[in-house]
Design a protein around this motif. Structure first.
Motif, PDB file in Angstrom:
ATOM      1  N   ILE A 105       0.869  -1.178   0.000  1.00 12.27           N
ATOM      2  CA  ILE A 105       0.000   0.000   0.000  1.00 12.27           C
ATOM      3  C   ILE A 105       0.902   1.223   0.000  1.00 12.27           C
ATOM      4  CG2 ILE A 105      -1.817   1.254   1.206  1.00 12.27           C
ATOM      5  CD1 ILE A 105      -2.493  -1.454   2.588  1.00 12.27           C
ATOM      6  N   ARG A 106       0.815   2.004  -1.023  1.00 14.17           N
ATOM      7  CA  ARG A 106       1.736   3.127  -1.200  1.00 14.17           C
ATOM      8  C   ARG A 106       1.655   4.114  -0.032  1.00 14.17           C
ATOM      9  NH1 ARG A 106       2.933   6.252  -6.819  1.00 14.17           N
ATOM     10  NH2 ARG A 106       4.395   7.800  -6.000  1.00 14.17           N
ATOM     11  N   GLY A 107       2.822   4.404   0.542  1.00 11.12           N
ATOM     12  CA  GLY A 107       2.915   5.405   1.594  1.00 11.12           C
ATOM     13  C   GLY A 107       2.377   4.976   2.943  1.00 11.12           C
ATOM     14  N   ALA A 108       2.013   3.713   3.112  1.00 11.20           N
ATOM     15  CA  ALA A 108       1.401   3.270   4.361  1.00 11.20           C
ATOM     16  C   ALA A 108       2.429   3.136   5.472  1.00 11.20           C
ATOM     17  CB  ALA A 108       0.686   1.941   4.156  1.00 11.20           C
ATOM     18  N   THR A 109       1.991   3.433   6.689  1.00 10.02           N
ATOM     19  CA  THR A 109       2.757   3.161   7.893  1.00 10.02           C
ATOM     20  C   THR A 109       1.994   2.101   8.684  1.00 10.02           C
ATOM     21  OG1 THR A 109       1.607   4.833   9.206  1.00 10.02           O
ATOM     22  CG2 THR A 109       3.525   5.560   7.926  1.00 10.02           C
ATOM     23  N   LEU A 110       2.554   1.657   9.797  1.00 16.85           N
ATOM     24  CA  LEU A 110       1.823   0.685  10.606  1.00 16.85           C
ATOM     25  C   LEU A 110       0.503   1.267  11.121  1.00 16.85           C
ATOM     26  CD1 LEU A 110       4.638  -1.076  12.681  1.00 16.85           C
ATOM     27  CD2 LEU A 110       3.200  -2.092  10.899  1.00 16.85           C
ATOM     28  N   ASP A 111       0.472   2.588  11.323  1.00 17.67           N
ATOM     29  CA  ASP A 111      -0.751   3.221  11.813  1.00 17.67           C
ATOM     30  C   ASP A 111      -1.823   3.344  10.734  1.00 17.67           C
ATOM     31  OD1 ASP A 111       0.283   3.540  14.377  1.00 17.67           O
ATOM     32  OD2 ASP A 111       1.172   5.497  13.904  1.00 17.67           O
ATOM     33  N   THR A 112      -1.411   3.413   9.477  1.00 14.78           N
ATOM     34  CA  THR A 112      -2.380   3.611   8.391  1.00 14.78           C
ATOM     35  C   THR A 112      -2.592   2.370   7.525  1.00 14.78           C
ATOM     36  OG1 THR A 112      -0.685   4.404   6.837  1.00 14.78           O
ATOM     37  CG2 THR A 112      -1.727   6.042   8.281  1.00 14.78           C
ATOM     38  N   TYR A 113      -1.801   1.341   7.780  1.00 12.27           N
ATOM     39  CA  TYR A 113      -1.817   0.158   6.909  1.00 12.27           C
ATOM     40  C   TYR A 113      -3.186  -0.526   6.895  1.00 12.27           C
ATOM     41  CZ  TYR A 113      -0.170  -4.132   4.644  1.00 12.27           C
ATOM     42  OH  TYR A 113      -0.007  -5.194   3.775  1.00 12.27           O
ATOM     43  N   ASP A 114      -3.805  -0.704   8.052  1.00 14.29           N
ATOM     44  CA  ASP A 114      -5.086  -1.416   8.110  1.00 14.29           C
ATOM     45  C   ASP A 114      -6.166  -0.696   7.308  1.00 14.29           C
ATOM     46  OD1 ASP A 114      -3.979  -3.366   9.668  1.00 14.29           O
ATOM     47  OD2 ASP A 114      -4.783  -2.609  11.557  1.00 14.29           O
ATOM     48  N   ASP A 115      -6.241   0.626   7.446  1.00 18.46           N
ATOM     49  CA  ASP A 115      -7.236   1.388   6.691  1.00 18.46           C
ATOM     50  C   ASP A 115      -6.974   1.288   5.196  1.00 18.46           C
ATOM     51  OD1 ASP A 115      -8.568   2.179   8.964  1.00 18.46           O
ATOM     52  OD2 ASP A 115      -7.518   4.106   9.122  1.00 18.46           O
ATOM     53  N   GLY A 116      -5.687   1.343   4.815  1.00 16.06           N
ATOM     54  CA  GLY A 116      -5.350   1.229   3.396  1.00 16.06           C
ATOM     55  C   GLY A 116      -5.695  -0.139   2.845  1.00 16.06           C
ATOM     56  N   LEU A 117      -5.442  -1.165   3.634  1.00 13.20           N
ATOM     57  CA  LEU A 117      -5.773  -2.527   3.207  1.00 13.20           C
ATOM     58  C   LEU A 117      -7.283  -2.685   3.052  1.00 13.20           C
ATOM     59  CD1 LEU A 117      -4.207  -5.772   4.726  1.00 13.20           C
ATOM     60  CD2 LEU A 117      -6.570  -5.675   3.954  1.00 13.20           C
ATOM     61  N   SER A 118      -8.021  -2.203   4.044  1.00 16.41           N
ATOM     62  CA  SER A 118      -9.478  -2.333   4.015  1.00 16.41           C
ATOM     63  C   SER A 118     -10.077  -1.591   2.814  1.00 16.41           C
ATOM     64  CB  SER A 118     -10.073  -1.791   5.315  1.00 16.41           C
ATOM     65  OG  SER A 118     -11.478  -1.869   5.297  1.00 16.41           O
ATOM     66  N   THR A 119      -9.605  -0.358   2.571  1.00 17.76           N
ATOM     67  CA  THR A 119     -10.139   0.447   1.470  1.00 17.76           C
ATOM     68  C   THR A 119      -9.828  -0.173   0.119  1.00 17.76           C
ATOM     69  OG1 THR A 119      -9.930   2.474   2.771  1.00 17.76           O
ATOM     70  CG2 THR A 119     -10.093   2.719   0.378  1.00 17.76           C
ATOM     71  N   SER A 120      -8.573  -0.565  -0.071  1.00 16.00           N
ATOM     72  CA  SER A 120      -8.172  -1.128  -1.366  1.00 16.00           C
ATOM     73  C   SER A 120      -8.825  -2.483  -1.613  1.00 16.00           C
ATOM     74  CB  SER A 120      -6.649  -1.248  -1.435  1.00 16.00           C
ATOM     75  OG  SER A 120      -6.159  -2.093  -0.403  1.00 16.00           O
ATOM     76  N   TRP A 121      -9.041  -3.259  -0.546  1.00 17.86           N
ATOM     77  CA  TRP A 121      -9.636  -4.581  -0.717  1.00 17.86           C
ATOM     78  C   TRP A 121     -11.123  -4.477  -1.033  1.00 17.86           C
ATOM     79  CZ3 TRP A 121      -7.957  -8.749  -2.447  1.00 17.86           C
ATOM     80  CH2 TRP A 121      -8.608  -9.975  -2.266  1.00 17.86           C
ATOM     81  N   ARG A 122     -11.803  -3.514  -0.418  1.00 19.42           N
ATOM     82  CA  ARG A 122     -13.210  -3.288  -0.757  1.00 19.42           C
ATOM     83  C   ARG A 122     -13.352  -2.864  -2.209  1.00 19.42           C
ATOM     84  NH1 ARG A 122     -13.680  -0.751   4.360  1.00 19.42           N
ATOM     85  NH2 ARG A 122     -13.528   1.290   3.342  1.00 19.42           N
ATOM     86  N   ALA A 123     -12.417  -2.047  -2.672  1.00 15.34           N
ATOM     87  CA  ALA A 123     -12.445  -1.624  -4.078  1.00 15.34           C
ATOM     88  C   ALA A 123     -12.268  -2.824  -5.005  1.00 15.34           C
ATOM     89  CB  ALA A 123     -11.351  -0.591  -4.329  1.00 15.34           C
ATOM     90  N   TYR A 124     -11.365  -3.719  -4.638  1.00 12.26           N
ATOM     91  CA  TYR A 124     -11.151  -4.925  -5.453  1.00 12.26           C
ATOM     92  C   TYR A 124     -12.394  -5.806  -5.450  1.00 12.26           C
ATOM     93  CZ  TYR A 124      -9.845  -9.704  -6.499  1.00 12.26           C
ATOM     94  OH  TYR A 124      -9.840 -10.982  -6.999  1.00 12.26           O
ATOM     95  N   GLU A 125     -13.024  -5.986  -4.295  1.00 18.78           N
ATOM     96  CA  GLU A 125     -14.207  -6.835  -4.212  1.00 18.78           C
ATOM     97  C   GLU A 125     -15.355  -6.281  -5.051  1.00 18.78           C
ATOM     98  OE1 GLU A 125     -14.015  -9.083   0.064  1.00 18.78           O
ATOM     99  OE2 GLU A 125     -14.537  -6.956   0.107  1.00 18.78           O
ATOM    100  N   THR A 126     -15.397  -4.965  -5.186  1.00 19.78           N
ATOM    101  CA  THR A 126     -16.418  -4.333  -6.025  1.00 19.78           C
ATOM    102  C   THR A 126     -16.090  -4.500  -7.503  1.00 19.78           C
ATOM    103  OG1 THR A 126     -16.869  -2.694  -4.309  1.00 19.78           O
ATOM    104  CG2 THR A 126     -17.611  -2.164  -6.543  1.00 19.78           C
ATOM    105  N   ASP A 127     -14.810  -4.376  -7.829  1.00 19.31           N
ATOM    106  CA  ASP A 127     -14.363  -4.473  -9.218  1.00 19.31           C
ATOM    107  C   ASP A 127     -13.008  -5.173  -9.234  1.00 19.31           C
ATOM    108  OD1 ASP A 127     -13.569  -4.210 -11.836  1.00 19.31           O
ATOM    109  OD2 ASP A 127     -13.510  -2.015 -11.834  1.00 19.31           O
ATOM    110  N   HIS A 128     -12.968  -6.393  -9.752  1.00 20.37           N
ATOM    111  CA  HIS A 128     -11.725  -7.168  -9.749  1.00 20.37           C
ATOM    112  C   HIS A 128     -10.614  -6.550 -10.593  1.00 20.37           C
ATOM    113  CE1 HIS A 128     -13.896 -11.131  -8.427  1.00 20.37           C
ATOM    114  NE2 HIS A 128     -13.745 -10.254  -7.451  1.00 20.37           N
ATOM    115  N   HIS A 129     -10.965  -5.542 -11.398  1.00 21.19           N
ATOM    116  CA  HIS A 129      -9.937  -4.854 -12.179  1.00 21.19           C
ATOM    117  C   HIS A 129      -9.366  -3.654 -11.418  1.00 21.19           C
ATOM    118  CE1 HIS A 129     -10.789  -7.281 -15.714  1.00 21.19           C
ATOM    119  NE2 HIS A 129     -12.077  -7.028 -15.565  1.00 21.19           N
ATOM    120  N   ASP A 130      -9.968  -3.314 -10.287  1.00 15.99           N
ATOM    121  CA  ASP A 130      -9.510  -2.185  -9.478  1.00 15.99           C
ATOM    122  C   ASP A 130      -8.510  -2.689  -8.440  1.00 15.99           C
ATOM    123  OD1 ASP A 130      -9.131   0.100  -8.045  1.00 15.99           O
ATOM    124  OD2 ASP A 130     -11.255   0.519  -7.674  1.00 15.99           O
ATOM    125  N   LEU A 131      -7.270  -2.778  -8.848  1.00 21.24           N
ATOM    126  CA  LEU A 131      -6.209  -3.321  -7.996  1.00 21.24           C
ATOM    127  C   LEU A 131      -5.308  -2.182  -7.547  1.00 21.24           C
ATOM    128  CD1 LEU A 131      -5.565  -6.433 -10.211  1.00 21.24           C
ATOM    129  CD2 LEU A 131      -6.266  -6.551  -7.837  1.00 21.24           C
TER     130      LEU A 131
END
Length: 257
Positions: A105-131
């Motif tokens: 996750i670009r620019g993520a720290t340990l404090d922001t990593y979970d939010d970045g993972l959750s946001t990007s993964w929801r985007a992927y689940e909505t659209d498998h081309h959104d990686l």
């Protein structure tokens, strides 16, 4: 048609058959290259062997093999973080670096990593081309090949996310002065603890590996079967060509006696 002409035709047919064999080899090899692996074709022994991960006995996708190795290394960094207070910052950085190798996750720290993972993964689940992420998980999801593989790979990311949330809980407990609770949560294997979630993650990863292994093993078996079916015809055609060539040349050779 003369015997020599017939022999030439048989040689041509044999070359076509050998060409089909080569086409089958290359087709299967190309499929394996797409998986990030190294196919080895041994023509003289008429064997088709795929080198995947640990050759020759272990057959697995290289990205999955790397992911597993990185996962165990990251889990060790988490334990060292607890047990070696003098180097906690070092182990925290190492854990984050390995996490980025797995699910970047670009620019993520340990404090922001979970939010970045959750946001990007929801985007992927909505659209498998959104990686919106990189790393070994992205590599695997970019190379979905076999039935059931996508669902298994997605399950792996879900279990990975649970493990990552556990890591943040461990650090929060330690920051709150609850070192004993942090150690117990990290080291125990009871349901709901960090190690239990790590085990679930590894089991999910193994499922993806098993799917790849089963299909690749089947492809190797089919390739050997195809070669076995073609070899008798190829050998027979070449022998017939040799016999017809000798028969066609016999009158000419007789002129020199």
């Amino acid at each position: 048609m003369s015997a020599v002409g017939a022999a030439a035709v048989l040689v041509l047919v044999a070359e076509v058959v050998l060409g089909l064999q080569e086409w089958q080899y290359e087709g299967r090899a190309a499929g394996v290259r797409e998986r990030g692996c190294d196919p080895v074709v041994e023509r003289e022994g008429v064997l088709l062997v795929f080198q995947l991960g640990m050759w020759p006995r272990e057959v697995m996708s290289a990205p999955l093999s790397r992911a597993r190795a990185i996962a165990y290394d990251a889990n060790a960094d988490e334990s060292r973080y607890l047990l070696d207070p003098q180097r906690r910052e070092q182990y925290a950085r190492s854990f984050l670096a390995k996490s980025q190798q797995l699910y970047g996750i670009r620019g993520a720290t340990l404090d922001t990593y979970d939010d970045g993972l959750s946001t990007s993964w929801r985007a992927y689940e909505t659209d498998h081309h959104d990686l919106r992420f990189t790393g070994e998980f992205r590599r695997e999801l970019d190379n979905i090949t076999f039935p059931g593989e996508r669902a298994a790979a997605e399950r792996t990311v879900d279990t990975y996310a649970a493990y990552q949330r556990d890591d943040r809980k461990i650090r929060a407990l330690l920051a709150a002065g609850k070192e004993r609770e942090a150690v117990e949560f990290c080291m125990d294997w009871k349901p709901g603890t960090s190690n239990a979630h790590f085990g679930a993650w590894m089991a999910a990863l193994d499922k993806v590996t098993d799917i790849n292994r089963a299909h690749i093993t089947s492809s190797v078996r089919d390739g050997r079967s195809a070669v076995s079916d073609l070899l008798p015809w190829t050998g027979g055609l070449l022998l017939a060509a040799m016999a017809l060539t000798a028969l066609g040349l016999r009158p000419r050779l007789a002129e020199f006696r």
